[in-house]
Design an enzyme around this catalytic site. Structure first.
Site, PDB file in Angstrom:
ATOM      1  N   ARG A  77     -53.383  76.536  -7.472  1.00  0.00           N
ATOM      2  CA  ARG A  77     -54.703  75.931  -7.651  1.00  0.00           C
ATOM      3  C   ARG A  77     -55.739  77.037  -7.660  1.00  0.00           C
ATOM      4  O   ARG A  77     -55.709  77.934  -6.817  1.00  0.00           O
ATOM      5  CB  ARG A  77     -54.961  74.959  -6.504  1.00  0.00           C
ATOM      6  CG  ARG A  77     -56.195  74.120  -6.647  1.00  0.00           C
ATOM      7  CD  ARG A  77     -56.350  73.202  -5.458  1.00  0.00           C
ATOM      8  NE  ARG A  77     -55.355  72.132  -5.437  1.00  0.00           N
ATOM      9  CZ  ARG A  77     -55.107  71.387  -4.360  1.00  0.00           C
ATOM     10  NH1 ARG A  77     -55.768  71.607  -3.238  1.00  0.00           N
ATOM     11  NH2 ARG A  77     -54.193  70.426  -4.401  1.00  0.00           N
ATOM     12  N   ARG A 146     -62.410  74.216   1.027  1.00  0.00           N
ATOM     13  CA  ARG A 146     -61.756  74.212  -0.280  1.00  0.00           C
ATOM     14  C   ARG A 146     -62.770  74.414  -1.398  1.00  0.00           C
ATOM     15  O   ARG A 146     -63.949  74.644  -1.164  1.00  0.00           O
ATOM     16  CB  ARG A 146     -61.053  72.872  -0.486  1.00  0.00           C
ATOM     17  CG  ARG A 146     -60.048  72.504   0.586  1.00  0.00           C
ATOM     18  CD  ARG A 146     -58.786  73.289   0.433  1.00  0.00           C
ATOM     19  NE  ARG A 146     -57.711  72.794   1.258  1.00  0.00           N
ATOM     20  CZ  ARG A 146     -56.784  71.909   0.868  1.00  0.00           C
ATOM     21  NH1 ARG A 146     -56.872  71.363  -0.330  1.00  0.00           N
ATOM     22  NH2 ARG A 146     -55.805  71.557   1.674  1.00  0.00           N
ATOM     23  N   LYS A 211     -57.923  70.702   6.442  1.00  0.00           N
ATOM     24  CA  LYS A 211     -58.695  71.066   5.245  1.00  0.00           C
ATOM     25  C   LYS A 211     -60.152  70.651   5.400  1.00  0.00           C
ATOM     26  O   LYS A 211     -60.492  69.779   6.207  1.00  0.00           O
ATOM     27  CB  LYS A 211     -58.086  70.397   4.018  1.00  0.00           C
ATOM     28  CG  LYS A 211     -58.032  68.890   4.151  1.00  0.00           C
ATOM     29  CD  LYS A 211     -57.541  68.214   2.877  1.00  0.00           C
ATOM     30  CE  LYS A 211     -56.112  68.571   2.543  1.00  0.00           C
ATOM     31  NZ  LYS A 211     -55.530  67.620   1.535  1.00  0.00           N
ATOM     32  N   CYS A 478     -49.644  57.761  -3.414  1.00  0.00           N
ATOM     33  CA  CYS A 478     -49.465  57.609  -1.971  1.00  0.00           C
ATOM     34  C   CYS A 478     -50.838  57.471  -1.343  1.00  0.00           C
ATOM     35  O   CYS A 478     -51.848  57.671  -2.011  1.00  0.00           O
ATOM     36  CB  CYS A 478     -48.703  58.801  -1.399  1.00  0.00           C
ATOM     37  SG  CYS A 478     -49.756  60.173  -0.911  1.00  0.00           S
ATOM     38  N   CYS A 482     -55.768  61.292  -3.273  1.00  0.00           N
ATOM     39  CA  CYS A 482     -56.206  62.429  -4.098  1.00  0.00           C
ATOM     40  C   CYS A 482     -57.079  62.057  -5.291  1.00  0.00           C
ATOM     41  O   CYS A 482     -57.849  62.873  -5.776  1.00  0.00           O
ATOM     42  CB  CYS A 482     -55.004  63.219  -4.559  1.00  0.00           C
ATOM     43  SG  CYS A 482     -54.122  63.932  -3.164  1.00  0.00           S
TER      44      CYS A 482
HETATM   45  C1  SRM Z   1     -54.468  67.908  -7.754  1.00  0.00           C
HETATM   46  C2  SRM Z   1     -55.079  66.867  -6.805  1.00  0.00           C
HETATM   47  C3  SRM Z   1     -55.036  65.459  -7.400  1.00  0.00           C
HETATM   48  C4  SRM Z   1     -55.449  65.378  -8.845  1.00  0.00           C
HETATM   49  O1  SRM Z   1     -54.850  64.552  -9.528  1.00  0.00           O
HETATM   50  O2  SRM Z   1     -56.377  66.089  -9.263  1.00  0.00           O
HETATM   51  C5  SRM Z   1     -54.404  66.807  -5.469  1.00  0.00           C
HETATM   52  C6  SRM Z   1     -53.075  66.979  -5.313  1.00  0.00           C
HETATM   53  C7  SRM Z   1     -52.434  67.020  -4.103  1.00  0.00           C
HETATM   54  N1  SRM Z   1     -52.988  66.784  -2.898  1.00  0.00           N
HETATM   55 FE1  SRM Z   1     -54.811  66.040  -2.633  1.00  0.00          FE
HETATM   56  N2  SRM Z   1     -55.265  66.531  -4.455  1.00  0.00           N
HETATM   57  C8  SRM Z   1     -56.493  66.533  -4.982  1.00  0.00           C
HETATM   58  C9  SRM Z   1     -57.631  66.026  -4.413  1.00  0.00           C
HETATM   59  C10 SRM Z   1     -57.650  65.334  -3.235  1.00  0.00           C
HETATM   60  C11 SRM Z   1     -58.707  64.473  -2.816  1.00  0.00           C
HETATM   61  C12 SRM Z   1     -59.944  64.122  -3.617  1.00  0.00           C
HETATM   62  C13 SRM Z   1     -61.120  64.963  -3.230  1.00  0.00           C
HETATM   63  O3  SRM Z   1     -60.979  65.934  -2.472  1.00  0.00           O
HETATM   64  O4  SRM Z   1     -62.209  64.633  -3.735  1.00  0.00           O
HETATM   65  C14 SRM Z   1     -58.324  63.944  -1.605  1.00  0.00           C
HETATM   66  C15 SRM Z   1     -59.087  62.878  -0.776  1.00  0.00           C
HETATM   67  C16 SRM Z   1     -60.245  63.417  -0.045  1.00  0.00           C
HETATM   68  C17 SRM Z   1     -59.833  63.950   1.258  1.00  0.00           C
HETATM   69  O5  SRM Z   1     -59.522  65.137   1.345  1.00  0.00           O
HETATM   70  O6  SRM Z   1     -59.764  63.150   2.211  1.00  0.00           O
HETATM   71  C18 SRM Z   1     -57.042  64.524  -1.302  1.00  0.00           C
HETATM   72  C19 SRM Z   1     -56.323  64.240  -0.167  1.00  0.00           C
HETATM   73  C20 SRM Z   1     -55.088  64.816   0.095  1.00  0.00           C
HETATM   74  C21 SRM Z   1     -54.378  64.634   1.326  1.00  0.00           C
HETATM   75  C22 SRM Z   1     -54.838  63.769   2.534  1.00  0.00           C
HETATM   76  C23 SRM Z   1     -55.775  64.530   3.394  1.00  0.00           C
HETATM   77  C24 SRM Z   1     -56.076  63.753   4.627  1.00  0.00           C
HETATM   78  O7  SRM Z   1     -57.125  64.006   5.214  1.00  0.00           O
HETATM   79  O8  SRM Z   1     -55.257  62.940   5.016  1.00  0.00           O
HETATM   80  C25 SRM Z   1     -53.179  65.357   1.209  1.00  0.00           C
HETATM   81  C26 SRM Z   1     -52.047  65.454   2.232  1.00  0.00           C
HETATM   82  C27 SRM Z   1     -52.386  66.351   3.377  1.00  0.00           C
HETATM   83  O9  SRM Z   1     -53.374  67.099   3.286  1.00  0.00           O
HETATM   84  O10 SRM Z   1     -51.648  66.298   4.366  1.00  0.00           O
HETATM   85  C28 SRM Z   1     -53.205  65.959  -0.100  1.00  0.00           C
HETATM   86  C29 SRM Z   1     -52.190  66.772  -0.636  1.00  0.00           C
HETATM   87  C30 SRM Z   1     -52.059  67.057  -1.946  1.00  0.00           C
HETATM   88  C31 SRM Z   1     -50.838  67.783  -2.523  1.00  0.00           C
HETATM   89  C32 SRM Z   1     -51.073  69.257  -2.396  1.00  0.00           C
HETATM   90  C33 SRM Z   1     -49.491  67.337  -1.964  1.00  0.00           C
HETATM   91  C34 SRM Z   1     -48.939  68.214  -0.847  1.00  0.00           C
HETATM   92  O11 SRM Z   1     -49.661  68.419   0.147  1.00  0.00           O
HETATM   93  O12 SRM Z   1     -47.798  68.641  -0.993  1.00  0.00           O
HETATM   94  C35 SRM Z   1     -50.956  67.322  -3.991  1.00  0.00           C
HETATM   95  C36 SRM Z   1     -50.345  68.250  -5.023  1.00  0.00           C
HETATM   96  C37 SRM Z   1     -49.778  67.420  -6.163  1.00  0.00           C
HETATM   97  C38 SRM Z   1     -49.441  68.244  -7.360  1.00  0.00           C
HETATM   98  O13 SRM Z   1     -48.237  68.276  -7.722  1.00  0.00           O
HETATM   99  O14 SRM Z   1     -50.348  68.854  -7.940  1.00  0.00           O
HETATM  100  N3  SRM Z   1     -54.366  65.622  -0.735  1.00  0.00           N
HETATM  101  N4  SRM Z   1     -56.653  65.366  -2.314  1.00  0.00           N
HETATM  102  C39 SRM Z   1     -56.497  67.160  -6.364  1.00  0.00           C
HETATM  103  C40 SRM Z   1     -56.789  68.623  -6.273  1.00  0.00           C
HETATM  104  C41 SRM Z   1     -58.177  68.871  -5.806  1.00  0.00           C
HETATM  105  C42 SRM Z   1     -58.524  70.333  -5.769  1.00  0.00           C
HETATM  106  O15 SRM Z   1     -58.641  70.920  -6.858  1.00  0.00           O
HETATM  107  O16 SRM Z   1     -58.650  70.885  -4.671  1.00  0.00           O
HETATM  108  S1  SF4 Z   2     -51.132  63.763  -5.531  1.00  0.00           S
HETATM  109 FE1  SF4 Z   2     -52.033  63.219  -3.630  1.00  0.00          FE
HETATM  110  S2  SF4 Z   2     -52.274  61.055  -3.669  1.00  0.00           S
HETATM  111 FE2  SF4 Z   2     -51.013  61.592  -5.373  1.00  0.00          FE
HETATM  112  S3  SF4 Z   2     -49.033  61.281  -4.559  1.00  0.00           S
HETATM  113 FE3  SF4 Z   2     -49.474  63.399  -4.216  1.00  0.00          FE
HETATM  114  S4  SF4 Z   2     -50.392  63.485  -2.219  1.00  0.00           S
HETATM  115 FE4  SF4 Z   2     -50.332  61.366  -2.810  1.00  0.00          FE
END
Ligand code: SRM
Ligand code: SF4
Ligand SMILES: Cc1cc2nc3c(=O)[nH]c(=O)nc-3n(C[C@H](O)[C@H](O)[C@H](O)COP(=O)(O)OP(=O)(O)OC[C@H]3O[C@@H](n4cnc5c(N)ncnc54)[C@H](O)[C@@H]3O)c2cc1C
Ligand SMILES: Cc1cc2nc3c(=O)[nH]c(=O)nc-3n(C[C@H](O)[C@H](O)[C@H](O)COP(=O)(O)O)c2cc1C
Lengths: 568, 609
Positions: A77, A146, A211, A478, A482
């Site tokens: 990323r 981030r 984060k 899930c 995200c």
């Molecule tokens: C790529 C992206 C989704 C997308 O379709 O664009 C994404 C993808 C992933 N997110 Fe996310 N998150 C992405 C935005 C978000 C958002 C939206 C936002 O930030 O506006 C959220 C919800 C807001 C928040 O943070 O609460 C989000 C909440 C999570 C979480 C849950 C965090 C929590 O507080 O519970 C996880 C899991 C974790 O962190 O344990 C997670 C974890 C992940 C992981 C890295 C899975 C992992 O931990 O192994 C995903 C990678 C999937 C892949 O194969 O690419 N991602 N993730 C977004 C990348 C954003 C960026 O460039 O940094």
């Molecule tokens: S990208 Fe984020 S919301 Fe989508 S399945 Fe993976 S962890 Fe769950």
């Protein structure tokens, strides 16, 4: 920090603490030719470097039988504050995608790019190539601040420039120093631990409990979903239209866990107003208080949103003000009207043109005769302006001179893309997270499934004369959230393969969370539930009434007032 | 059912035994008798094998029994088996047989041998087996001793599909004569189904040598080929002559998606077969020909396939015979010669001329029997006569990839499916594609264990071992490590593996990772040739690790090489020589000698094909 102290905490705390500032065994792991993976503990550290270890989940079972390890690869990323990407950077990033990744660029919901499918043996080279573009991946993931989101606002070009500048400075100001990054990836000279060159003034040896995310919004657009962020800055203009300062919001987040009501999405509270020159201090101290107050025992309870509900918003604000040495003013008035993008050409105040293109679920690739990736590559070769990635996974070809519009349109058409594509409004306001096959946490399909579900909802909308009425649809594989599903007027959250929880009733401009309407249902039931509601909405809505508001007024679902009553 | 009744007078049995045995045999069907003979053969073989030691155990031999030296050179164990067979026969005939591994035969020992039987195979491109190379050199050098009053005869094992058929046997035959020894019985060259020819040679040669001895103690009991006896093993009823019908348990492709390779993991059930093996042994598989190939051959000759013919398994129809009993793909010189005469074609005859060897080799590349039949059709040939032109379908050997002590009920094989296009025809390897494509769960797979004592773990479990096995060459090493795991052997283990691509071709990756995790594999070094611009092979990794490698060797490590004979084995050999030269500060020649000594000490063993 004593061992027993560490034992009491979440295991990740020890890994961070004992990692020698995020070095761990990463280098040794990269050198091991026998496996495409690196050690478990190191995968946690690697996140801070901007990369996640993943495996192709489509092949897991098959390779297990074949006595092969999982098809490991790495997601990278990029750190790209405000999603602004210069044409030459675009060309370089595109080239890297072809050479080292799976040949696609993925625009994320936080305005940056992700690469998928980078093999371990190519990881270092890829990192170096990325850094050569003057972009990097530091703190794109991990328990740090981030990628900073920033409104892409094509109209108010002047304000955008200023606001974008603040988001860049925020990103830099809160950036971990991370000598380890330069050592491991860029062959930077190694520093003796003694020199203290490793010190992290803001983060310390254990970094944050979790984060941390910041977004900067410019009303009336809430395209960044500012309330979904730990810290938000909402630009406020003075009477002359210049930037007066920002309303400050704290405590937003989406992440939840199925079956654990003590986890919930939460929208940020607006706690005050600060002037531009106070922005960096406010941010620094909000992060610092979360660093000290945040829960390091239970990671599922470690985000700022829980810290606030534990200690109280006021107590938190007071502590931030105490450390900053000034108080926040009363919040100023502002209004948001939507959290999705406008498509097609718009003219900015500076007379330059901006073309917003819909990118389905953010995946930039060539598919059949719709050759988006090639088109944007060709455009990058001629573009004098810049690209902007939006928080709803779209791309804006920005700052185009009037006389160049035709050339841009020409290139798009050559590659099978209508510049002002006449897509249904519901498709345009939908987005899905990545999920399968790369995401290790996915329980159901998302990016690969939503388009076909939209086909069917689109039909239902058209059948009721709503083809050009937008409903914000968000899907995730899930409950981590995200794609900010809990801010979808219609939200789908994966429960198991082919099964989703259906949420209804979020606010049209990201001001209200939705609520669970039906649990664990497949496509047939999904359509069975939504088609009647859409028909009814077409009949009974008031002029301009968004779907999310309607279902509440009609009593189909109760409104969620704050995170803690999300599950009620 | 047998014609003549057993009595104590016409057999070495007591009356009771004779009566009982007769009673049993009376009621038997022919197939049961065939089985029983194999069974008894196995018993007797096992009971007397391991000569000379075992040989002396038999009826006490009078002190003045004349000595007879049986010298063998063997890579995969056949020649050794024949040697032991000969020893048993020689002993009955009143000799005092001495079985001698060519590796242990120095100048004095050779000189001392007054009666000499030589059994030697040919490997590589007409080269001597590893354990025979030194003696082969000796007899060709001017250091070779005069063998004035020695009598000898040579049995050459080989394969007529190779250009230099039985080359090594021929070499010894001519050299021994040149050195003054007297050939008392003509050399016999055996094709892959060597057993009968070998038995005949044994009888002939021994009689020729026995000239002055008085007649054999009668009656001599039946002795047939049996498995080489191994330690305290229970002998199995099954052998190459009498293969076990195994059931397929597993057949899967080990290469991940997108691979250019097709390597199969095959598991066969040996339950209740009594078959045992040691790591390094191979499994002999008797395949079936591809029905498409059979039909094409029938068509080319205008046969229906229903013609009744007499085959090695009795009367069958032609289709059945061609499918199970005869080689109808690989071309051999004898076949070409007789076919050339039959169809009287200049072209083919010309190709077979001595001075045309290179042309013939090029022409043979990618060509099979069917190409000959179609290019030079024969008309009016009788089905039975056609079979006369073919050789028996030889078994294919596969290194066993699992340990018997870990799991005695099943064998695992690692098989590269042979498929390629040549001369406008899709070609398929008989055995590899039969196992890959056509063996169903209920298809009996006829197998036997081919023991190979020249590819064995060190007896000392504490000795370090270095295993070099790219591609399917890795198979036996899976058995090696599994064995050392079950034995709890403390010796350090180092594996070198290579193939095309890491992502898809890392055979048994999970197993190696698990064993490395357990600390059983101290080191694993891999080379994947197509993952980067410039090709990297195991020999490159050997050189990269020269220092540690040499340290292991000095530490008493055993080196094992398995896999491709044409390119890999020579390259690895050279790499080893280079490492020894560089690290030991030796000249290439001395380094080669150093390695040669390692080979003599059985610390450098190869199983290449
Ligand atoms: C790529 C992206 C989704 C997308 O379709 O664009 C994404 C993808 C992933 N997110 Fe996310 N998150 C992405 C935005 C978000 C958002 C939206 C936002 O930030 O506006 C959220 C919800 C807001 C928040 O943070 O609460 C989000 C909440 C999570 C979480 C849950 C965090 C929590 O507080 O519970 C996880 C899991 C974790 O962190 O344990 C997670 C974890 C992940 C992981 C890295 C899975 C992992 O931990 O192994 C995903 C990678 C999937 C892949 O194969 O690419 N991602 N993730 C977004 C990348 C954003 C960026 O460039 O940094
Ligand atoms: S990208 Fe984020 S919301 Fe989508 S399945 Fe993976 S962890 Fe769950
Ligand atoms: C001791 C020993 C151990 C062995 N262990 C293994 C093992 O563990 N795994 C394994 O896979 N094999 C092993 N082999 C090889 C195996 O016995 C067979 O030779 C192999 O499987 C081919 O047999 P086949 O019947 O499928 O092909 P065949 O019908 O015998 O045809 C093979 C022949 O086809 C020709 N040919 C093959 N490819 C091409 C090409 N591309 N172009 C032109 N001609 C070609 C060559 O002449 C080759 O000899 C071992 C051999 C020995 C002697
Ligand atoms: C890799 C390899 C190469 C061979 N090369 C020859 C050869 O050049 N000429 C020949 O007549 N037989 C050749 N053969 C056939 C063997 O000599 C034959 O299988 C013999 O029975 C093996 O006897 P052994 O087990 O005692 O080594 C070769 C066999 C193998 C496996």
């Amino acid at each position: 920090m004593s061992q027993n102290d560490l034992d009491a905490l979440d295991p990740t705390e020890r890994i961070k603490y004992e990692s020698n500032y995020l070095r761990g065994g990463i280098e040794a792991g990269l050198a091991d030719r026998v496996t495409g993976a690196i050690a478990d503990a190191d995968t946690k550290l690697l996140k801070f470097h901007g990369s996640y270890m993943q495996d192709d989940r489509d092949l897991r079972a098959e390779r297990q039988k074949q006595k092969l390890e999982p098809a490991y690869s790495f997601m990278i990323r990029i750190r790209m504050p405000g999603g602004v990407c210069q044409p030459d950077q675009w060309l370089a990033l595109d080239d890297i995608a072809q050479r080292h990744a799976n040949g696609t660029l993925r625009i994320t919901t936080r305005q940056t790019f992700q690469y998928h499918g980078v093999l371990k043996r190519d990881l270092k080279l890829t990192m170096q190539d990325i850094n050569a573009t003057l972009l990097d991946t530091i703190a794109a993931c991990g328990d740090v601040n981030r990628n900073v989101n920033c409104n892409v606002n094509p109209y108010q070009s002047d304000l955008h420039a200023e606001v974008f500048d603040w988001s860049k400075r925020l990103s830099e100001h809160l950036l971990p120093r991370m000598r380890a990054y330069h050592e491991i990836w860029l062959d930077g000279e190694r520093v003796a631990a003694s020199e203290g060159a490793d010190d992290e003034p803001l983060y310390g040896e254990r970094y944050l409990p979790r984060k941390f995310k910041i977004a900067v919004a410019v009303p009336p657009s809430n395209d960044v979903d500012v309330f979904a962020n730990d810290l938000g800055f909402i630009a406020i203009r003075d009477d002359h239209g210049a930037l007066a300062g920002f309303n400050v919001s704290v405590g937003g987040g989406m992440g939840t866990t199925h079956g654990e009501p003590e986890t919930y999405p939460r929208l940020a509270d607006v706690v005050g107003f600060c002037t531009p020159d106070q922005v960096l201090d406010v941010a620094w101290n909000v992060v610092a208080v979360q660093r000290d107050w945040g829960d390091r025992v239970n990671r599922k309870h470690a985000r700022l949103k829980y810290t606030l509900d534990t200690h109280g918003v006021d107590a938190f604000r007071v502590e931030v003000e105490r450390r900053a040495g000034f108080s926040l003013e009363e919040p100023r008035d502002y209004t948001f009207d939507k959290n999705s993008d406008d498509y097609g050409w718009v003219k900015g105040a500076d007379g330059k043109w901006h073309l917003t293109l819909f990118v389905e679920n953010g995946r930039i690739k060539d598919e059949g005769n719709r050759r988006l990736m090639s088109a944007l590559r060709e455009i990058a070769k001629v573009l004098k302006g810049e690209f902007r990635l939006t928080a709803t996974q779209n791309v804006i070809i920005s700052r185009v001179a009037a006389q160049s519009k035709n050339k841009i349109e020409g290139i798009l058409r050559e590659h099978g893309i209508e510049p002002e594509e006449d897509l249904s409004a519901i498709r345009r306001s939908s987005m899905a997270c990545v999920a399968f096959p790369t995401c290790g946490l996915a329980m159901a399909e998302s990016e690969r499934y939503l388009p076909s579900l939209i086909d069917k909802l689109e039909a239902a909308m058209a059948a009721n004369g709503l083809r050009d009425d937008a409903i914000v649809v968000r899907m995730t594989g899930c409950p981590n959230g995200c794609a900010r599903p809990f801010l979808g007027e219609i939200g789908f959250v994966g429960k198991a393969m082919g099964k989703y929880n259906l949420y209804l009733g979020a606010g049209y401009h990201g001001e209200r969370l939705n609520k669970l309407y039906r649990e664990n249902i497949g496509e047939e039931q999904i359509l069975g539930e939504l088609e009647p509601l859409i028909a009814e909405y077409a009949q009974k809505r008031e002029p301009g009434e968004p779907f999310g508001d309607y279902v509440i007024r009609a009593g189909h679902i109760a409104a969620t007032r704050e995170g803690r009553d999300f599950h009620d | 059912m047998p014609s003549q009744l057993l009595t104590e007078s016409n057999s070495p049995l007591t009356r009771e035994q004779a009566d009982e045995l007769s009673r049993v045999v009376q009621g038997l069907r022919n197939d049961q008798i065939t089985w029983l003979s194999g069974y008894l053969a196995g018993l007797s073989a096992a009971a007397t094998a391991g000569a000379p030691a075992a040989a002396q155990e038999g009826a006490p031999i009078s002190a003045e029994a004349p000595e007879l030296t049986i010298l063998y050179g063997s890579q995969t164990g056949n020649a050794e088996e024949v040697a032991q067979q000969a020893a048993r026969k020689a002993e009955e005939r009143g000799f005092q047989p001495q079985i001698l591994d060519m590796a242990d035969c120095n100048k004095p020992k050779l000189k001392a041998a007054s009666r000499l039987l030589v059994v030697v195979s040919t490997h590589g491109e007409g080269e001597a087996p590893d354990n025979a190379t030194e003696l082969h050199e000796l007899v060709h050098s001017k250091k070779a001793p005069p063998l004035k009053d020695a009598k000898f005869s040579v049995l050459a094992l080989g394969d007529t599909s190779y250009e230099h058929f039985c080359q090594t046997g021929r070499d010894f035959d001519t050299r021994l004569e040149a050195l003054g020894a007297e050939r008392v019985h003509p050399r016999v060259d055996c094709d892959v189904d060597f057993e009968e020819a070998a038995e005949a040679w044994i009888d002939g040669a021994i009689e020729a040598l026995a000239g002055e001895l008085d007649a054999p103690p009668s009656p001599s009991n039946v002795v047939a080929f049996g498995p080489v006896h191994h330690g305290a093993e229970q002998p199995s009823a099954y052998s190459k002559k009498n293969p076990f019908q195994a059931e397929l348990l597993e057949n899967l492709v080990l290469n991940g998606r997108g691979s250019a390779k097709e390597t199969r993991h095959i598991e066969l059930s040996l339950e209740d077969s009594g078959l045992t093996w040691e790591p390094g042994d191979s499994l002999g598989v008797l395949p079936e020909n591809n029905p498409r190939e059979v039909e094409d051959v029938l068509a080319a000759l205008g046969f229906s396939g229903d013609e009744p013919v007499e085959g090695p398994r009795g009367e069958v129809d032609l289709r059945e015979g061609l499918t199970h009993d005869y080689e109808i793909t690989t071309l051999t010189r004898p076949f070409l010669q007789s076919w050339a005469q039959l169809v009287e074609t200049e072209e083919l005859t010309a190709l077979l001329a001595e001075d045309q060897r290179d042309e013939l080799r090029d022409w043979l590349w990618g060509r099979h029997v069917i190409d000959v039949l179609q290019t030079w059709p024969a008309s009016g040939l009788a089905a039975q006569d056609f079979l006369g032109y073919l050789r028996k379908l030889p078994a294919r050997l596969y290194s066993i990839a699992s340990s018997c002590s870990a799991n005695p009920d099943e064998v695992h094989l690692t098989i590269a499916a042979v498929r390629y296009d040549a001369h406008g025809r899709e070609r398929e390897g008989v055995a590899s594609t039969w196992l890959a494509d056509r063996v169903a769960d209920d298809t009996p797979v006829r197998v036997y264990v081919d023991h190979n004592k020249n590819f064995k773990l060190p007896a000392d479990g504490d000795a370090p071992i270095i295993m070099i096995g790219p591609g399917t060459g890795v198979a036996p090493f899976r058995a090696f490590i599994e064995e050392r795991e079950t034995q709890g052997a403390a010796g350090r283990n180092w594996l070198f593996f290579g193939d095309q691509r890491f992502q898809t071709d890392f055979l048994y990756q999970r197993d190696w990772l698990r064993w490395r995790e357990k600390g059983l594999l101290e080191r694993v070094d891999v080379a994947f040739s197509r993952d980067q611009a410039d090709k990297v092979y195991v020999q490159d990794r050997l050189r990269e690790n020269a220092r540690d490698l040499y340290a292991w060797l000095v530490d008493g490590a055993y080196v094992y090489v398995c896999g491709d004979a044409d390119y890999m084995a020579p390259d690895v050999h050279q790499a080893l020589v280079d490492v020894i030269a560089e690290q030991g500060g030796l000249s290439q020649d001395d380094a080669a000698g150093w390695l040669g000594q390692l080979q003599k000490d059985k610390r450098y063993q190869r199983d290449v094909y």
